[in-house]
Scaffold this active site. Structure first.
Site, PDB file in Angstrom:
ATOM      1  N   THR A   1       0.064  -3.171   0.765  1.00 58.37           N
ATOM      2  CA  THR A   1      -1.326  -2.926   0.813  1.00 58.37           C
ATOM      3  C   THR A   1      -1.329  -1.357   1.329  1.00 58.37           C
ATOM      4  O   THR A   1      -0.136  -1.189   2.036  1.00 58.37           O
ATOM      5  CB  THR A   1      -2.060  -3.730   1.973  1.00 58.37           C
ATOM      6  OG1 THR A   1      -2.195  -5.054   1.666  1.00 58.37           O
ATOM      7  CG2 THR A   1      -3.328  -3.003   2.357  1.00 58.37           C
TER       8      THR A   1
ATOM      9  N   GLY B   1       4.386  -0.244   1.359  1.00 57.10           N
ATOM     10  CA  GLY B   1       4.344   0.913   2.111  1.00 57.10           C
ATOM     11  C   GLY B   1       4.765   0.807   3.481  1.00 57.10           C
ATOM     12  O   GLY B   1       5.359  -0.256   4.034  1.00 57.10           O
ATOM     13  N   ALA B   2       4.921   2.072   4.256  1.00 57.49           N
ATOM     14  CA  ALA B   2       5.103   1.800   5.624  1.00 57.49           C
ATOM     15  C   ALA B   2       4.576   2.916   6.431  1.00 57.49           C
ATOM     16  O   ALA B   2       4.129   4.072   5.777  1.00 57.49           O
ATOM     17  CB  ALA B   2       6.648   1.741   6.276  1.00 57.49           C
ATOM     18  N   ASP B   3       4.212   2.792   7.647  1.00 53.74           N
ATOM     19  CA  ASP B   3       3.608   3.906   8.359  1.00 53.74           C
ATOM     20  C   ASP B   3       4.870   4.780   9.003  1.00 53.74           C
ATOM     21  O   ASP B   3       4.760   5.954   9.413  1.00 53.74           O
ATOM     22  CB  ASP B   3       2.762   3.335   9.594  1.00 53.74           C
ATOM     23  CG  ASP B   3       1.764   2.471   9.016  1.00 53.74           C
ATOM     24  OD1 ASP B   3       0.950   3.097   8.253  1.00 53.74           O
ATOM     25  OD2 ASP B   3       1.416   1.284   9.320  1.00 53.74           O
TER      26      ASP B   3
ATOM     27  N   GLY C   1       1.158  -1.670   9.245  1.00 53.95           N
ATOM     28  CA  GLY C   1      -0.402  -2.423   9.846  1.00 53.95           C
ATOM     29  C   GLY C   1      -1.372  -1.263  10.049  1.00 53.95           C
ATOM     30  O   GLY C   1      -2.497  -1.502  10.257  1.00 53.95           O
ATOM     31  N   GLY C   2      -1.091   0.045   9.391  1.00 52.05           N
ATOM     32  CA  GLY C   2      -2.151   1.070   9.465  1.00 52.05           C
ATOM     33  C   GLY C   2      -3.259   0.699   8.831  1.00 52.05           C
ATOM     34  O   GLY C   2      -4.464   1.053   8.803  1.00 52.05           O
ATOM     35  N   GLY C   3      -3.013  -0.184   7.796  1.00 57.86           N
ATOM     36  CA  GLY C   3      -4.243  -0.767   6.777  1.00 57.86           C
ATOM     37  C   GLY C   3      -4.585  -2.001   7.300  1.00 57.86           C
ATOM     38  O   GLY C   3      -5.394  -2.785   6.514  1.00 57.86           O
TER      39      GLY C   3
ATOM     40  N   GLU D   1       1.343  -9.126   5.122  1.00 56.46           N
ATOM     41  CA  GLU D   1       2.460  -8.292   4.653  1.00 56.46           C
ATOM     42  C   GLU D   1       3.615  -8.983   5.244  1.00 56.46           C
ATOM     43  O   GLU D   1       4.603  -9.174   4.244  1.00 56.46           O
ATOM     44  CB  GLU D   1       2.321  -7.018   5.082  1.00 56.46           C
ATOM     45  CG  GLU D   1       1.149  -6.252   4.484  1.00 56.46           C
ATOM     46  CD  GLU D   1       1.021  -4.793   4.999  1.00 56.46           C
ATOM     47  OE1 GLU D   1       0.309  -3.924   4.251  1.00 56.46           O
ATOM     48  OE2 GLU D   1       1.515  -4.503   6.214  1.00 56.46           O
TER      49      GLU D   1
HETATM   50  C1  5RP Z   1      -1.168  -1.607   5.775  1.00 57.48           C
HETATM   51  C2  5RP Z   1       0.376  -0.905   5.761  1.00 57.48           C
HETATM   52  C3  5RP Z   1       0.479   0.249   5.065  1.00 57.48           C
HETATM   53  O1  5RP Z   1       1.949  -0.049   4.179  1.00 57.48           O
HETATM   54  C4  5RP Z   1       0.991   1.472   5.714  1.00 57.48           C
HETATM   55  O2  5RP Z   1      -0.238   1.543   6.683  1.00 57.48           O
HETATM   56  C5  5RP Z   1       1.117   2.565   4.638  1.00 57.48           C
HETATM   57  O3  5RP Z   1      -0.223   3.029   4.194  1.00 57.48           O
HETATM   58  P1  5RP Z   1      -0.144   4.129   3.193  1.00 57.48           P
HETATM   59  O4  5RP Z   1       0.493   4.048   1.993  1.00 57.48           O
HETATM   60  O5  5RP Z   1      -1.817   4.133   2.850  1.00 57.48           O
HETATM   61  O6  5RP Z   1       0.349   5.490   3.955  1.00 57.48           O
HETATM   62  O7  5RP Z   1       1.233  -1.357   6.618  1.00 57.48           O
HETATM   63  O8  5RP Z   1      -1.248  -2.523   6.625  1.00 57.48           O
END
Ligand code: 5RP
Length: 223
Positions: free
Chosen positions: A28, A82-84, A95-97, A103
């Protein structure tokens, strides 16, 4: 290159990890959205996807990619997300999303975790990005105090002026000020606190590979 272009670069590069004829695990976020768009170009060569959020499911379906329930399929060969933050050992904060629980579930169902990220996500130590934690709402106040005892400041995530509700009907705490020196131990510890659904440290389900978008192209880190 802009951050958006770097995301598109790694989204496209992730296609090489997709096995023809198989179901792919899909994460996500804005980087994964680029991957989903790229995946649409080979949709006739894959069986479909298992998705980690309602948002990714909607995007996959809109592009004509079949989405399967996690329970309806067995082990997946690859999960792409992806990752933060990601460190040099492949441990991540995610978990930014707000999709961290699903996930982690799809990641656990997959043999390989391919992380796609622009180079701003690579860090020396996890913890600068506020740590997302999905929580059962009735435990919120106690969990805020429990994080405070570790030196963290936790706040309930809001969206459009209201408390954010996850795809699982729960809330998110974002925690700043933590020192995550041992991600594996931290994840195992916090996951056992009553009321915690999922902590956004991915050390047990760490990345196997990271495709990092840089100004000079895609760097592949293996862990
Ligand atoms: C969502 C996530 C995303 O992978 C994470 O927030 C990175 O998002 P982006 O690709 O928009 O920078 O963990 O829960």
């Amino acid at each position: 290159m802009t951050q958006d272009e770097l995301k598109a670069l790694v989204g496209q590069a992730a296609l090489q990890y997709v096995t023809p004829g198989e179901i792919v695990g899909v994460g996500t976020g804005s980087t994964v959205n680029k991957f989903i768009d790229a995946l649409a170009s080979i949709k006739d060569q894959i069986a479909g996807a298992v998705s980690s959020s309602e948002a990714s499911t909607a995007r996959l379906k809109a592009l004509g990619i079949p989405v399967f329930e996690a329970n309806a399929v067995g082990e997946l060969s690859v999960y792409i997300d992806g990752a933060d933050e990601i460190d040099a050992r492949g441990h991540m904060v995610k978990g930014g999303g707000a999709a961290l629980t699903r996930e982690k579930i799809v990641a656990a169902q997959s043999r390989r975790f391919v992380c796609i990220a622009d180079e701003s996500k690579l860090v020396q130590a996890l913890g600068a990005f506020p740590l997302p934690v999905e929580v059962i709402p009735m435990a919120t106040a106690r969990l805020v105090r429990q994080f405070a005892a570790l030196g963290g400041q936790a706040s309930v995530r809001m969206k459009d002026g209201a408390t954010l509700v996850t795809d699982n009907g729960q809330h998110i705490l974002d925690v700043t000020g933590l020192q995550i020196t041992d991600p594996l131990a931290f994840e195992s510890d916090v996951n056992q606190w009553p009321g915690v659904v999922t902590v956004g440290v991915f050390a047990n389900q760490k990345a196997s590979v990271c495709l990092l978008g840089t100004a000079s192209g895609v760097k592949t880190l293996t862990f």
